[in-house]
Design an enzyme around this catalytic site. Structure first.
Site, short mmCIF file in Angstrom:
data_model
loop_
_atom_site.label_atom_id
_atom_site.label_comp_id
_atom_site.label_asym_id
_atom_site.label_seq_id
_atom_site.Cartn_x
_atom_site.Cartn_y
_atom_site.Cartn_z
N HIS A 154 -9.75 0.75 0.73
CA HIS A 154 -9.62 -0.37 1.48
C HIS A 154 -10.53 -0.31 2.77
CE1 HIS A 154 -7.55 -3.72 4.04
NE2 HIS A 154 -6.70 -3.85 2.99
N ALA A 155 -11.81 -0.52 2.40
CA ALA A 155 -12.90 -0.64 3.38
C ALA A 155 -13.13 -2.03 3.68
CB ALA A 155 -14.02 0.24 2.81
N GLU A 192 -11.29 -4.54 -3.18
CA GLU A 192 -10.28 -3.67 -3.50
C GLU A 192 -10.17 -3.56 -5.00
OE1 GLU A 192 -6.71 -4.19 -1.34
OE2 GLU A 192 -8.08 -5.43 0.04
N HIS A 240 0.98 -1.24 0.03
CA HIS A 240 0.08 0.18 -0.07
C HIS A 240 0.91 1.27 -0.02
CE1 HIS A 240 -3.27 -2.55 0.38
NE2 HIS A 240 -3.57 -2.77 1.57
#
Length: 369
Positions: free
Chosen positions: A200-201, A335, A124
């Site tokens: 990124h939930a 994602e 990330h």
């Protein structure tokens, strides 16, 4: 005793949590919080909260089949807790989401070295910058026919080890009844640079503290997946059919039905990259998920080439919001993005953004009950 109305419950869910977060931010280190706020978007009983700390999705409140409201996004109680969050609850990650092998890549004949925060690799973007910075609020319309908010972040040349500067924007918009759009864009003013932003939930349609998501049924519009190794990298460069494997969700299937047959790196669970069927630059269906117990469902559309399904494999008695504790499989992520580690795989479509081009990443979540 009279119970509060549905509208009052919605206000309690949205406003109380926002007040707690804002109060905590006011008491934290001023250098890190003076530009941080919590912002609400509302359309009837549909309520979304975001913060400019990491351009983060904090909560989505929707009714179930009986009209009961619940927040279906995992997260934290306070902004201060998001400062040190290592689970990536809700942020926009970049410049390049997911993993880059050995934290290095070559562009225009030059080797670039990145922050390594996942063993030998970069995850990330390296763990700082995009998801750990205060974005600028460019516009905010809280109500009306199409409430929205736009965040802006300027990434300087060399940040995280990436070449050139980058201007990134994210807009969260309620575009219809129970419809949330997430629209990301970026330009590279001076030099070519890799870009692969993602949201990124973590979702749990039963409510963020309702237990695991193994009973949720999932359908994916993906007949192929990128084969990942033990470090969750596509080291072989192979893309294989999902037919006959535990990765096959072409028909609605419980997330937990075959989860014991897959390894998400070093733990049991999905951390898999799917190649979405259809033209990669057009909006098309990606996934449908349903929680039978609550009746809530979500349909995801996007314009990206792939999607990473993650089932919260590393959550382990993780402190969440509202006093809840998240254990393994407490949520799932969808994602959407370009190919994992595309900067090191010329056989994959390029994720390099050139000056004069615009990166665009659109997602639409359609909730029903």
């Amino acid at each position: 005793m009279a119970w509060p109305s549905r509208q009052l419950l919605l206000a309690m869910l949205c406003v109380v949590a926002a007040s707690v977060l804002a109060a905590q931010a006011a008491g934290a280190d001023d250098a890190r919080t003076k530009k941080v706020g919590v912002y609400e978007l509302r359309m009837g009983d549909f309520c979304v909260k975001v913060t400019n700390w990491g351009a983060r999705l904090m909560s989505v409140v929707v009714p179930d089949s009986k009209g009961n409201l619940a927040d279906v996004v995992l997260g934290k109680d306070t902004i201060a807790e998001y400062f040190n969050d290592t689970s990536y609850f809700g942020p926009i990650t970049g410049r390049v989401g997911q993993r880059i092998s050995r934290g290095r890549f070559v562009l225009d004949g030059k080797v670039y070295h990145l922050e390594r925060n996942d063993g030998r690799n970069t995850l990330h973007g390296g763990g700082t910058a995009f998801s750990k910075s205060a974005w600028t609020v460019k516009e905010h319309v809280a109500g009306g026919e199409s409430p929205y908010i736009t965040f802006y972040y300027h990434s300087v040349d060399g940040e995280q080890g990436f070449p050139g500067s980058l201007d990134a924007y994210v807009t969260y918009r309620l575009s219809g009844p129970y419809t949330l759009g997430v629209h990301m864009s970026a330009t590279a003013p001076d030099r070519a640079t890799p870009v692969n932003l993602l949201l990124h939930a973590y979702w749990n349609l039963g409510g963020h503290g309702s237990g695991d998501v193994l009973g949720h049924t999932l359908r994916l519009h993906a007949s192929r997946h990128a084969v990942l190794d033990g470090e969750l990298l596509p080291s072989s460069g192979r893309v294989a059919p999902v037919a006959g494997t535990p990765f096959d969700f072409r028909e609605p299937t419980a997330i937990g039905a075959r989860i014991r047959q897959v390894m998400g790196g070093k733990v049991v669970g999905y951390d898999a990259n799917y190649v979405i069927d259809g033209e990669p630059d057009g909006m098309r269906p990606v996934a449908e998920v349903r929680d039978v117990a609550s009746g809530r469902a979500v349909e995801l559309w996007a314009n990206q080439a792939t999607m990473q399904l993650y089932t919260g494999n590393w959550l382990n008695h993780t402190k969440g919001k509202d006093g809840e504790v998240y254990d393994q499989y407490a949520g799932f992520t969808l994602e959407t993005m370009g190919y994992v580690d595309a900067v090191n795989h010329p056989e994959f479509p390029s994720q390099t953004l050139l000056p004069g081009q615009e990166y665009k990443h659109d997602m639409v979540f359609k909730f029903s009950f």
